[in-house]
Design an enzyme around this catalytic site. Structure first.
Site, PDB file in Angstrom:
ATOM      1  N   ASN A 231       0.993  -1.222  -0.122  1.00  0.00           N
ATOM      2  CA  ASN A 231       0.207   0.068  -0.097  1.00  0.00           C
ATOM      3  C   ASN A 231       0.996   1.100   0.013  1.00  0.00           C
ATOM      4  OD1 ASN A 231      -2.383  -1.546   0.081  1.00  0.00           O
ATOM      5  ND2 ASN A 231      -2.334  -1.620   2.314  1.00  0.00           N
ATOM      6  N   GLU A 312      -7.976  -3.467  -2.722  1.00  0.00           N
ATOM      7  CA  GLU A 312      -8.484  -2.949  -1.410  1.00  0.00           C
ATOM      8  C   GLU A 312      -8.284  -1.403  -1.729  1.00  0.00           C
ATOM      9  OE1 GLU A 312      -6.160  -5.201   1.165  1.00  0.00           O
ATOM     10  OE2 GLU A 312      -7.611  -6.576   1.498  1.00  0.00           O
ATOM     11  N   LYS A 381      -0.509 -15.144  -3.164  1.00  0.00           N
ATOM     12  CA  LYS A 381      -0.485 -15.534  -1.782  1.00  0.00           C
ATOM     13  C   LYS A 381      -0.640 -17.029  -1.798  1.00  0.00           C
ATOM     14  CE  LYS A 381      -1.783 -11.457   0.267  1.00  0.00           C
ATOM     15  NZ  LYS A 381      -2.784 -10.661   1.510  1.00  0.00           N
ATOM     16  N   ASP A 386      -6.413 -15.347   2.147  1.00  0.00           N
ATOM     17  CA  ASP A 386      -5.490 -14.305   2.622  1.00  0.00           C
ATOM     18  C   ASP A 386      -4.628 -14.633   3.757  1.00  0.00           C
ATOM     19  OD1 ASP A 386      -4.132 -11.723   3.320  1.00  0.00           O
ATOM     20  OD2 ASP A 386      -5.948 -10.840   3.816  1.00  0.00           O
ATOM     21  N   GLU A 414       0.060 -11.689  10.983  1.00  0.00           N
ATOM     22  CA  GLU A 414      -1.397 -10.970  10.983  1.00  0.00           C
ATOM     23  C   GLU A 414      -2.611 -11.938  11.602  1.00  0.00           C
ATOM     24  OE1 GLU A 414      -2.243  -9.794   7.001  1.00  0.00           O
ATOM     25  OE2 GLU A 414      -4.273  -8.904   7.613  1.00  0.00           O
ATOM     26  N   HIS A 542     -10.821 -17.003   8.389  1.00  0.00           N
ATOM     27  CA  HIS A 542     -11.214 -15.480   8.237  1.00  0.00           C
ATOM     28  C   HIS A 542     -12.373 -15.437   9.192  1.00  0.00           C
ATOM     29  CE1 HIS A 542     -11.044 -11.724   6.712  1.00  0.00           C
ATOM     30  NE2 HIS A 542     -10.426 -12.082   5.560  1.00  0.00           N
ATOM     31  N   TRP A 564     -15.870  -9.486   3.599  1.00  0.00           N
ATOM     32  CA  TRP A 564     -15.200  -8.913   4.742  1.00  0.00           C
ATOM     33  C   TRP A 564     -15.905  -9.542   6.032  1.00  0.00           C
ATOM     34  CZ3 TRP A 564     -14.492  -2.931   3.338  1.00  0.00           C
ATOM     35  CH2 TRP A 564     -13.361  -2.945   2.359  1.00  0.00           C
TER      36      TRP A 564
HETATM   37  C1  GCV Z   1      -0.734  -4.714   2.639  1.00  0.00           C
HETATM   38  C2  GCV Z   1      -4.629  -8.094   3.889  1.00  0.00           C
HETATM   39  C3  GCV Z   1      -4.185  -7.291   4.895  1.00  0.00           C
HETATM   40  C4  GCV Z   1      -3.602  -5.897   4.488  1.00  0.00           C
HETATM   41  C5  GCV Z   1      -2.638  -6.154   3.341  1.00  0.00           C
HETATM   42  C6  GCV Z   1      -3.172  -6.904   2.211  1.00  0.00           C
HETATM   43  C7  GCV Z   1      -2.281  -7.237   1.214  1.00  0.00           C
HETATM   44  O1  GCV Z   1      -5.755  -7.616   3.302  1.00  0.00           O
HETATM   45  O2  GCV Z   1      -4.977  -7.243   5.985  1.00  0.00           O
HETATM   46  O3  GCV Z   1      -3.254  -5.088   5.611  1.00  0.00           O
HETATM   47  O4  GCV Z   1      -2.108  -5.033   2.967  1.00  0.00           O
HETATM   48  O5  GCV Z   1      -3.706  -8.389   2.687  1.00  0.00           O
HETATM   49  O6  GCV Z   1      -1.724  -8.301   1.068  1.00  0.00           O
HETATM   50  O7  GCV Z   1      -2.421  -6.276   0.180  1.00  0.00           O
END
Ligand code: GCV
Length: 724
Positions: A231, A312, A381, A386, A414, A542, A564
């Protein structure tokens, strides 16, 4: 009498002082040295042998890297062997050299090295001129550095060197950490303090930690680092920040560590003042060409760009009706003349698509196969959603014959308990890398796909989202250092086992005592499964708290987008639980190859660990492995997870006195939190799912404490690592 009294008084005072000292000042290992501790070898059985082979050493070469090798050997041997004697080539028992010199010692080494590329190395022992010699040989100085660290690893783990014969080269080319670090030092999903990059003080102030970071990465073969968050803040591409990036690049270069940047796709408009950032607008291409040339002027070996686009809320080519390939190719064209690459992320999903989230990346990228330039990799990923505690593999692995799929693992925690849960991720990485995609028949594992062994990709890579921060121990928890470590080791060789890595990491970081090594390795190997059990057993996913993803939140149903919300994923209802992604549901299984697709389509043949990921099943569905009903099995697994954490904690407690007191204490304190939170997860989830199953807690298990209402009411506005 007076004298006697005063003597007693002095004694009491000194004892008090002693006691005070003992309790208030603890010296020991604070974790800064990571796995590169080099404490004296205690094993007298092996020490004389090492001294014979290693103390007199010679490193060929005049480069900065050669000097780094010398410094590392001197520092390491003074610690490990308490002796170090740099000497001339002919008197050395350890020689680190590139091909030409190495072949004087061992002619066939040239043949071996010809297979090993720029980063591979050979470690051999032999007799030369009637004396024992260990040879570390490589084609380049960076290869020699990797070989040196590998030799030191063997010594640190007290391995037998008398017949050593290692020849290895990395299986993936680009092995990078992704830092989700912002310029203000906040780390998105970071749980180890602030960012290690002090952008404000760069380029002039360079912490020793930067150098130690490069050393640590080189020691496990990581050869690149993306310095900033996906981001991305466009400020990173301004001249002032590029000077800062250059300072780090200069420091990292002799360690073989290239720098990369995440970019904001609309930078031509926001930074350059252009009308738009449309990849087909020639002015936009020119802007990127110039920006890239400016970067290479400063950093001639700059690695390239990582891009999160149209995901996002991030801008991307989709804003102009262009494809991901068109966006990526524009950047690739700018980077190509300089040797740079684009890592374009597949983590995209959008509400408007009206397609189930787990299917979207595949739908978006599979049709683009063959449309990307040769210097683009798509970074995907490991799972289709996620970074959940456990996911099946992303169906994109193996799906693209011409577009390299680059692995993205999360090293930071995370969704896995932040930095207080004792979770070694090696088994999870291994599970993913060893999964068969069947892309080209049996044996087309994810590891092979990523390494370009199934399809001959022009570049290959693995990325790990970093867990590093400004905390003295780097990762907020000693054990979590092992996740950085295992990522590097598996990026080098996807075949290495998680258990082997756990053992070597333990030996290097905690202790070489066999009993300790055995115990810690067992705890590490159990820890991921334990976490899956108390968080998301049987394929649940999730169901974490909103935004921060801290703790359980399976009840959440009020977020802006359907996908979400945890309720979207677990689908618990009166009739059962789980997400039907089989052909009777959203048919996500169709994206996999046969026979995996058929296997996953049927609950009877779906591995139990993914059961509720792919199927919605009644509460009284009979779970094959245990014969329990689904409800009883879910509850049983939640309880098992907590028991396993308690078991890990007990094992750790039994190590008191056997490992360094500071390391011991840090982990013990975190373990206390871990157990509390595992119980919290278990109770909250079991109470919540019980409102649908309407069934009692199985006999023999204690009733969960607390009420569902109380769990739901818990708020954590200041939980660390949150996104924007
Ligand atoms: C960097 C998830 C995380 C976000 C992250 C996103 C991504 O949604 O919660 O914080 O953003 O993955 O991998 O881009």
């Amino acid at each position: 009498m007076k004298k006697l009294l005063s003597m007693v008084w002095v004694c009491i005072m000194s004892l008090t002082a002693l006691y005070a000292n003992a309790s208030s000042i603890v010296t020991g290992e604070d974790g800064y040295r990571l796995w590169l501790k080099y404490d004296p070898i205690q094993n007298q059985g092996i020490l004389p042998e090492y001294k014979k082979w290693l103390v007199n050493w010679h490193v060929e070469g005049n480069s900065k890297t050669s000097q780094i090798i010398r410094d590392e050997l001197d520092y390491a041997f003074n610690g490990l062997l308490q002796a170090s004697n740099p000497t001339v080539l002919n008197s050395a028992n350890l020689v680190v050299a590139t091909a030409k010199t190495a072949s004087q010692f061992l002619p066939e080494v040239n043949q071996q090295l010809s297979q090993l590329g720029d980063e591979g190395y050979v470690i051999r022992q032999m007799r030369y001129n009637n004396k024992p010699v260990v040879l570390v040989a490589a084609n380049t100085d960076i290869g020699a550095l990797y070989g040196t660290f590998a030799l030191l690893r063997l010594v640190q783990t007290e391995s037998d060197l008398s017949h050593i014969n290692v020849a290895t080269a990395p299986k993936t080319k680009v092995r990078v950490l992704n830092h989700w670090d912002n310029p203000d030092r906040h780390v998105e999903r970071g749980f180890a303090g602030e960012s290690i990059w002090d952008w404000h003080k760069l380029p002039d102030y360079k912490y020793q930690k930067y150098t130690d970071y490069a050393r640590a990465n080189a020691s496990i073969g990581i050869n690149g680092t993306v310095l900033n968050n996906v981001n991305a803040d466009p400020i990173m591409l301004t001249p002032a920040y590029l000077e800062k990036v250059k300072a780090l690049a200069d420091l990292f270069r002799p360690y073989g560590l290239k720098v990369y940047l995440s970019i904001k796709f609309n930078s031509p408009a926001t930074l350059g003042g252009l009308k738009n950032s449309d990849p087909l607008n020639p002015d936009v291409q020119v802007w990127w060409d110039k920006k890239v040339a400016e970067i290479y002027q400063l950093i001639p070996d700059f690695g390239g760009f990582l891009v999160k686009a149209n995901s996002e809320g991030q801008p991307g080519p989709g804003d102009y009706g262009r494809t991901h390939a068109q966006g990526a190719n524009m950047l690739a064209d700018a980077l190509k003349p300089h040797g740079g690459i684009v890592m374009w992320r597949a983590f995209v999903y959008a509400n408007e698509k009206n397609e189930e989230r787990s299917k979207q990346a595949y739908s978006e990228f599979k049709p683009l196969d063959g449309k990307f330039r040769e210097n683009v990799m798509v970074q995907v990923k490991n799972g289709p959603i996620d970074f959940q505690p456990r996911e099946p593999i992303s169906p994109l692995f193996g799906a693209t014959k011409q577009t390299p799929m680059m692995m993205e693992f999360q090293i930071t925690m995370e969704y896995l308990g932040f930095s207080t849960h004792f979770v070694y991720l090696g088994p999870m990485y291994e599970e993913v890398l060893k999964t068969d995609t069947y892309a080209k028949g049996k044996g087309s594992t994810v590891g092979k796909v990523v390494a370009g062994e199934v399809y001959d990709y022009p570049i290959t890579g693995m990325a790990g989202v970093s867990n590093i921060g400004s905390d003295r121990n780097w990762t907020g928890h000693i054990i979590l250092q092992s996740n950085w470590y295992v990522f590097g080791r598996m990026a080098w060789d996807y075949n290495i086992s998680a258990e082997q890595v756990a053992e070597e990491w333990t030996r290097m970081t905690l202790s070489n005592k066999p009993a300790v090594v055995k115990k810690v390795t067992e705890m590490m190997m159990l820890s991921h499964e334990a976490t899956v059990n108390y968080m998301t057993p049987l394929g649940l996913h999730h169901i974490m708290g909103t935004g921060h993803h801290y703790g359980p939140g399976p009840w959440v149903d009020d977020l802006g987008r359907a996908d979400w919300n945890p309720v979207y994923y677990h689908r618990a209802a009166k009739d059962g639980i789980g997400f039907d992604r089989s052909p009777s549901g959203v048919n996500a299984v169709e994206q996999y190859f046969s026979p995996l697709k058929e296997q996953l389509a049927d609950p009877k043949t779906t591995p139990e660990k993914y059961l509720l990921w792919f199927h919605h099943l009644p509460w009284d569905y009979k779970v094959e492995s245990s014969g329990r009903t689904l409800w009883n099995e879910i509850v049983h697994r939640y309880y098992l997870g907590v028991e396993q954490v308690a078991q890990i904690n007990q094992s750790w407690d039994s190590l008191k006195g056997q490992i360094d007191p500071l390391q011991f204490k840090q982990v013990q304190m975190a373990n206390t939190i871990h157990l509390k939170e595992a119980i919290w997860w278990r109770n909250a989830c079991v109470l919540y799912f019980q409102t649908f199953s309407n069934q009692p807690i199985p006999e023999g298990l204690e009733k969960p404490k607390g009420t569902l209402e109380a769990y739901k009411a818990m708020q954590f506005p200041f939980a660390p690592g949150q996104g924007e």
